[in-house]
Design a protein around this motif. Structure first.
Motif, short mmCIF file in Angstrom:
data_model
loop_
_atom_site.label_atom_id
_atom_site.label_comp_id
_atom_site.label_asym_id
_atom_site.label_seq_id
_atom_site.Cartn_x
_atom_site.Cartn_y
_atom_site.Cartn_z
N ILE A 1 0.83 -1.19 0.00
CA ILE A 1 0.00 0.00 0.00
C ILE A 1 0.87 1.25 0.00
CG2 ILE A 1 -1.75 1.30 1.26
CD1 ILE A 1 -2.73 -1.33 2.44
N ASP A 2 0.67 2.09 -0.99
CA ASP A 2 1.35 3.38 -1.05
C ASP A 2 0.29 4.44 -0.82
OD1 ASP A 2 2.72 5.68 -1.56
OD2 ASP A 2 3.56 5.04 -3.48
N THR A 3 0.23 4.96 0.38
CA THR A 3 -0.83 5.91 0.72
C THR A 3 -0.61 7.28 0.08
OG1 THR A 3 0.30 6.61 2.75
CG2 THR A 3 -1.23 4.75 2.92
N SER A 4 0.56 7.47 -0.52
CA SER A 4 0.84 8.77 -1.14
C SER A 4 0.31 8.85 -2.57
CB SER A 4 2.34 9.04 -1.14
OG SER A 4 3.02 8.14 -2.02
N VAL A 5 -0.16 7.72 -3.11
CA VAL A 5 -0.65 7.67 -4.49
C VAL A 5 -2.11 7.22 -4.47
CG1 VAL A 5 -0.36 6.58 -6.73
CG2 VAL A 5 1.65 7.11 -5.35
N ALA A 6 -2.94 7.95 -5.19
CA ALA A 6 -4.36 7.58 -5.26
C ALA A 6 -4.53 6.24 -5.95
CB ALA A 6 -5.13 8.66 -6.00
N HIS A 7 -5.44 5.43 -5.44
CA HIS A 7 -5.77 4.15 -6.06
C HIS A 7 -7.23 4.19 -6.50
CE1 HIS A 7 -6.71 -0.10 -6.59
NE2 HIS A 7 -5.41 -0.32 -6.67
N TYR B 1 -14.20 6.80 -1.85
CA TYR B 1 -14.38 8.18 -1.39
C TYR B 1 -15.55 8.85 -2.11
CZ TYR B 1 -13.43 13.18 -0.87
OH TYR B 1 -13.54 14.54 -0.63
N LEU B 2 -15.61 8.68 -3.43
CA LEU B 2 -16.68 9.31 -4.21
C LEU B 2 -18.05 8.75 -3.84
CD1 LEU B 2 -14.94 9.48 -7.70
CD2 LEU B 2 -15.39 11.39 -6.14
N LEU B 3 -18.08 7.49 -3.37
CA LEU B 3 -19.33 6.89 -2.92
C LEU B 3 -19.68 7.27 -1.49
CD1 LEU B 3 -19.03 3.29 -4.42
CD2 LEU B 3 -20.70 5.03 -5.07
N GLY B 4 -18.81 8.05 -0.84
CA GLY B 4 -19.07 8.47 0.53
C GLY B 4 -18.48 7.55 1.58
N GLY B 5 -17.58 6.64 1.16
CA GLY B 5 -16.96 5.72 2.11
C GLY B 5 -15.83 6.35 2.90
N LYS B 6 -15.29 5.59 3.85
CA LYS B 6 -14.24 6.08 4.74
C LYS B 6 -12.92 5.34 4.57
CE LYS B 6 -17.66 7.43 8.22
NZ LYS B 6 -18.15 7.25 9.62
N ASP B 7 -12.87 4.39 3.65
CA ASP B 7 -11.68 3.56 3.50
C ASP B 7 -10.79 4.12 2.39
OD1 ASP B 7 -12.45 1.48 5.46
OD2 ASP B 7 -14.09 1.18 4.05
N ASN B 8 -10.21 5.27 2.68
CA ASN B 8 -9.39 5.97 1.70
C ASN B 8 -8.39 6.86 2.42
OD1 ASN B 8 -11.02 8.60 2.12
ND2 ASN B 8 -12.57 7.14 1.41
N PHE B 9 -7.42 7.36 1.65
CA PHE B 9 -6.36 8.18 2.22
C PHE B 9 -6.40 9.58 1.61
CE2 PHE B 9 -4.80 3.79 2.52
CZ PHE B 9 -4.55 3.72 3.87
N ALA B 10 -5.54 10.45 2.11
CA ALA B 10 -5.54 11.84 1.65
C ALA B 10 -5.33 11.94 0.15
CB ALA B 10 -4.47 12.63 2.40
N ALA B 11 -4.44 11.10 -0.39
CA ALA B 11 -4.18 11.15 -1.83
C ALA B 11 -5.42 10.77 -2.64
CB ALA B 11 -3.02 10.22 -2.19
N GLU C 1 -7.81 13.76 -2.35
CA GLU C 1 -7.32 14.86 -3.17
C GLU C 1 -7.62 14.61 -4.65
OE1 GLU C 1 -3.08 17.05 -4.35
OE2 GLU C 1 -3.16 15.62 -2.68
N SER C 2 -7.38 13.39 -5.10
CA SER C 2 -7.66 13.03 -6.48
C SER C 2 -9.16 13.12 -6.77
CB SER C 2 -7.15 11.63 -6.78
OG SER C 2 -7.48 11.22 -8.08
N GLY C 3 -9.97 12.60 -5.85
CA GLY C 3 -11.42 12.65 -6.03
C GLY C 3 -11.94 14.08 -6.05
N ASP C 4 -11.39 14.93 -5.19
CA ASP C 4 -11.82 16.33 -5.16
C ASP C 4 -11.44 17.06 -6.45
OD1 ASP C 4 -12.93 16.01 -2.67
OD2 ASP C 4 -11.21 16.84 -1.58
N ALA C 5 -10.26 16.71 -6.99
CA ALA C 5 -9.84 17.34 -8.24
C ALA C 5 -10.77 16.94 -9.38
CB ALA C 5 -8.41 16.93 -8.57
#
Length: 272
Positions: free
Chosen positions: A14-20, A27-37, A40-44
């Motif tokens: 797992i590389d938490t610095s890179v969006a998967h 994240y886009l579905l409203g879940g909580k199993d995600n990291f800042a990257a 950030e990618s989803g918000d962009a």
């Protein structure tokens, strides 16, 4: 559920610095199993296309409707590649609600999906589920995996689920060749369930913003015509290739979103 052959030290990958894609989708579905990257990618993406969360939800609802449709038409086996992080009404839950003996093999390459699969993807006593830690780009590895062979009977119809994953396979990675290899392993009467992002309905300015967020070139949107070419040789189930929001959606909440707001094509096709 079985996870034979999975690497339980996979968390090291797992590389938490890179969006998967699986975590960003969560994240886009409203879940909580995600990291800042991932956020950030989803918000962009949401900044470029404000309806992208609606698109993710509609895609998920398409998966559920397609599984329900096929289960009601006698399909009892599902190979779900690009599973994503489990949420409500997963493939096996929808199928086994119709027939508890339904069998499902999930495939994903994200270690976080593996961890959640261990905890959440439990089958009915009559049915069976398995999880393969594998990548769509390795169809031979998927087809040869012992858990697939002990869970699914490839002499009987199988629904191959490729929901929101083909747009992560670039043309130079031979998506049609991958599909052909998987479909060749399935008997007549099997089905392919697929959805694919399209930008053909979006204004050029929005498309340019989305392309700017695709810095690694991993993502490849395709037109309806290009999506149809991937499914050439299969028998499309009515109504053919349509928006995920429109596929057998008579019982879905009305009014249905526009094709522009969703920008996701979908199809269910029968293997001859």
């Amino acid at each position: 559920m079985t996870l034979h052959g999975a690497n339980f030290s996979a968390a090291d990958r797992i590389d938490t610095s890179v969006a998967h894609p699986a975590r960003r989708y969560n994240y886009l579905l409203g879940g909580k199993d995600n990291f800042a990257a991932d956020r950030e990618s989803g918000d962009a993406l949401a900044a470029a296309m404000p309806t992208i969360r609606l698109s993710a939800v509609e895609n998920r609802m398409f998966l559920q409707r397609a599984v329900r449709f096929l289960a009601q038409h006698g399909v009892r086996q599902f190979l779900d590649i690009g599973t994503g992080i489990p949420t409500a009404d997963n493939t096996h839950e929808v199928a086994q609600a119709i027939d508890p003996s339904a069998r499902v093999v999930y495939v994903d390459n994200d270690p976080i999906v593996l961890a959640h699969a261990r905890a959440l993807l439990s089958s009915t006593p009559q049915g069976r589920t398995a999880y393969l830690d594998a990548d769509l780009r390795e169809p031979e590895k998927i087809l040869a995996h012992p858990d697939l062979r002990t869970t699914l009977d490839l002499t009987q119809p199988v629904a191959l689920m490729l929901v929101a994953i083909l747009h992560f396979i670039r043309d130079d990675e031979d998506p049609r060749g991958i599909l052909d290899r998987l479909i060749a392993a399935l008997p007549s009467g099997s089905y392919v369930v697929a959805s694919h992002v399209t930008w053909e309905y979006l204004p050029p300015a929005v498309t340019a913003q989305l392309e700017a967020n695709n810095r690694d070139g991993r993502f490849q949107a395709r037109s309806t015509e290009q999506f149809a070419a991937l499914l050439d040789g299969l028998e499309l189930v009515e109504p053919g290739i349509v928006s995920v929001a429109r596929w057998h959606a008579d019982d879905a909440p009305q009014p249905r979103p526009s094709v522009q707001d969703v920008s996701f094509n979908a199809a269910v096709a029968r293997v001859r």
